[in-house]
Design a protein around this motif. Structure first.
Motif, PDB file in Angstrom:
ATOM      1  N   LYS A  36       8.568 -21.670 -12.506  1.00 50.06           N
ATOM      2  CA  LYS A  36       9.805 -21.618 -13.283  1.00 50.06           C
ATOM      3  C   LYS A  36      10.524 -22.963 -13.275  1.00 50.06           C
ATOM      4  CE  LYS A  36      14.243 -19.348 -13.965  1.00 50.06           C
ATOM      5  NZ  LYS A  36      14.591 -20.438 -14.826  1.00 50.06           N
ATOM      6  N   LYS A  39       8.564 -25.384 -15.459  1.00 53.58           N
ATOM      7  CA  LYS A  39       8.766 -25.090 -16.896  1.00 53.58           C
ATOM      8  C   LYS A  39      10.139 -25.577 -17.339  1.00 53.58           C
ATOM      9  CE  LYS A  39       7.385 -20.821 -16.270  1.00 53.58           C
ATOM     10  NZ  LYS A  39       7.143 -19.400 -16.447  1.00 53.58           N
ATOM     11  N   ASP A  40      11.161 -25.343 -16.516  1.00 53.71           N
ATOM     12  CA  ASP A  40      12.509 -25.811 -16.851  1.00 53.71           C
ATOM     13  C   ASP A  40      12.558 -27.330 -16.949  1.00 53.71           C
ATOM     14  OD1 ASP A  40      13.406 -23.194 -16.922  1.00 53.71           O
ATOM     15  OD2 ASP A  40      14.332 -23.271 -14.922  1.00 53.71           O
ATOM     16  N   TYR A  42      10.079 -29.404 -17.726  1.00 53.25           N
ATOM     17  CA  TYR A  42       9.406 -29.812 -18.961  1.00 53.25           C
ATOM     18  C   TYR A  42      10.251 -29.493 -20.190  1.00 53.25           C
ATOM     19  CZ  TYR A  42       5.014 -31.371 -16.936  1.00 53.25           C
ATOM     20  OH  TYR A  42       4.047 -32.085 -16.257  1.00 53.25           O
ATOM     21  N   LYS A  43      10.966 -28.395 -20.148  1.00 52.65           N
ATOM     22  CA  LYS A  43      11.855 -28.030 -21.257  1.00 52.65           C
ATOM     23  C   LYS A  43      13.009 -29.023 -21.367  1.00 52.65           C
ATOM     24  CE  LYS A  43      14.505 -24.202 -23.145  1.00 52.65           C
ATOM     25  NZ  LYS A  43      14.788 -22.760 -23.013  1.00 52.65           N
ATOM     26  N   ASN A  44      13.661 -29.316 -20.240  1.00 53.81           N
ATOM     27  CA  ASN A  44      14.843 -30.182 -20.242  1.00 53.81           C
ATOM     28  C   ASN A  44      14.519 -31.647 -20.497  1.00 53.81           C
ATOM     29  OD1 ASN A  44      16.525 -27.988 -19.691  1.00 53.81           O
ATOM     30  ND2 ASN A  44      16.304 -28.261 -17.484  1.00 53.81           N
ATOM     31  N   GLY A  47      11.261 -31.527 -23.750  1.00 58.20           N
ATOM     32  CA  GLY A  47      11.513 -30.728 -24.946  1.00 58.20           C
ATOM     33  C   GLY A  47      10.508 -29.626 -25.222  1.00 58.20           C
ATOM     34  N   LEU A  48       9.709 -29.234 -24.234  1.00 55.98           N
ATOM     35  CA  LEU A  48       8.767 -28.137 -24.461  1.00 55.98           C
ATOM     36  C   LEU A  48       9.539 -26.836 -24.637  1.00 55.98           C
ATOM     37  CD1 LEU A  48       6.788 -30.293 -23.359  1.00 55.98           C
ATOM     38  CD2 LEU A  48       5.582 -28.442 -22.227  1.00 55.98           C
ATOM     39  N   ASN A  49       9.121 -26.053 -25.591  1.00 57.61           N
ATOM     40  CA  ASN A  49       9.750 -24.769 -25.873  1.00 57.61           C
ATOM     41  C   ASN A  49       9.115 -23.716 -24.963  1.00 57.61           C
ATOM     42  OD1 ASN A  49      11.220 -22.731 -27.012  1.00 57.61           O
ATOM     43  ND2 ASN A  49       9.931 -22.566 -28.834  1.00 57.61           N
ATOM     44  N   THR A  50       9.571 -23.679 -23.710  1.00 59.45           N
ATOM     45  CA  THR A  50       8.931 -22.835 -22.710  1.00 59.45           C
ATOM     46  C   THR A  50       9.454 -21.399 -22.736  1.00 59.45           C
ATOM     47  OG1 THR A  50      10.518 -23.511 -21.016  1.00 59.45           O
ATOM     48  CG2 THR A  50       8.468 -24.770 -21.171  1.00 59.45           C
ATOM     49  N   ASP A  51       8.600 -20.501 -22.236  1.00 57.06           N
ATOM     50  CA  ASP A  51       8.952 -19.094 -22.047  1.00 57.06           C
ATOM     51  C   ASP A  51       8.323 -18.638 -20.733  1.00 57.06           C
ATOM     52  OD1 ASP A  51       6.224 -18.651 -22.578  1.00 57.06           O
ATOM     53  OD2 ASP A  51       6.584 -17.977 -24.623  1.00 57.06           O
ATOM     54  N   CYS A  55       4.251 -22.821 -22.498  1.00 57.05           N
ATOM     55  CA  CYS A  55       4.596 -23.320 -23.829  1.00 57.05           C
ATOM     56  C   CYS A  55       3.396 -23.148 -24.753  1.00 57.05           C
ATOM     57  CB  CYS A  55       4.975 -24.800 -23.748  1.00 57.05           C
ATOM     58  SG  CYS A  55       5.409 -25.521 -25.341  1.00 57.05           S
TER      59      CYS A  55
END
Length: 145
Positions: A36, A39-40, A42-44, A47-51, A55
């Motif tokens: 988690k 993923k956060d 990489y998102k922050n 810019g990966l649109n993680t879930d 991604c």
């Protein structure tokens, strides 16, 4: 050989005449201490649109069909990569999984477990000579849309 010559002569793509096996990268899966948190990050920062799964990257193939590639961090204690002890697992998109598994078996490739079918595609697993587990996926990309 005649089919290849015809393909070149008539300007058809040779790849359409030759037997298809792997058609692309289906995903990259790897182990981490804290999926988690990673993923956060990489998102922050990237810019990966993680879930929950990581991604999904969307792209179009040469015929314009929508396709996906998955990036997924797994918790270090996952057994999903077994029997491999590696920190990663590759996933390859394939054309005809049932035929490919038969051919790979005839070629002496180690097949792990039975093929599994879901609404988003068929899956099978093999080992390479270094015991890296490889996931083979015959996708149904439209299931994700």
């Amino acid at each position: 050989m005649v089919d290849k010559i015809k393909a070149i002569y008539f300007k058809e793509e040779v790849s359409e005449v030759e037997e298809k096996r792997v058609t692309g990268i289906g995903g990259f899966f790897f182990k981490t201490e804290n999926p988690k948190e990673l993923k956060d990050w990489y998102k922050n920062h990237l810019g990966l649109n993680t879930d929950d799964y990581g991604c999904t990257f969307w792209w179009n193939d040469e015929k314009g069909n929508k396709c996906s590639t998955q990036w997924s961090p797994f918790k270090n204690d996952t057994n999903y990569f077994e029997p491999s002890q590696k920190q990663f697992m590759q996933n390859f998109r394939v054309h005809d999984l049932e035929s490919l598994i038969k051919k790979l078996s005839q070629e002496g490739v180690t097949i792990i477990d039975e093929m599994q079918t879901y609404e988003y595609g068929k899956f099978a697993w093999i080992l390479d000579p270094e015991n890296n587990k490889i996931e083979l996926w015959e996708p149904i990309d439209s299931a994700f849309l």
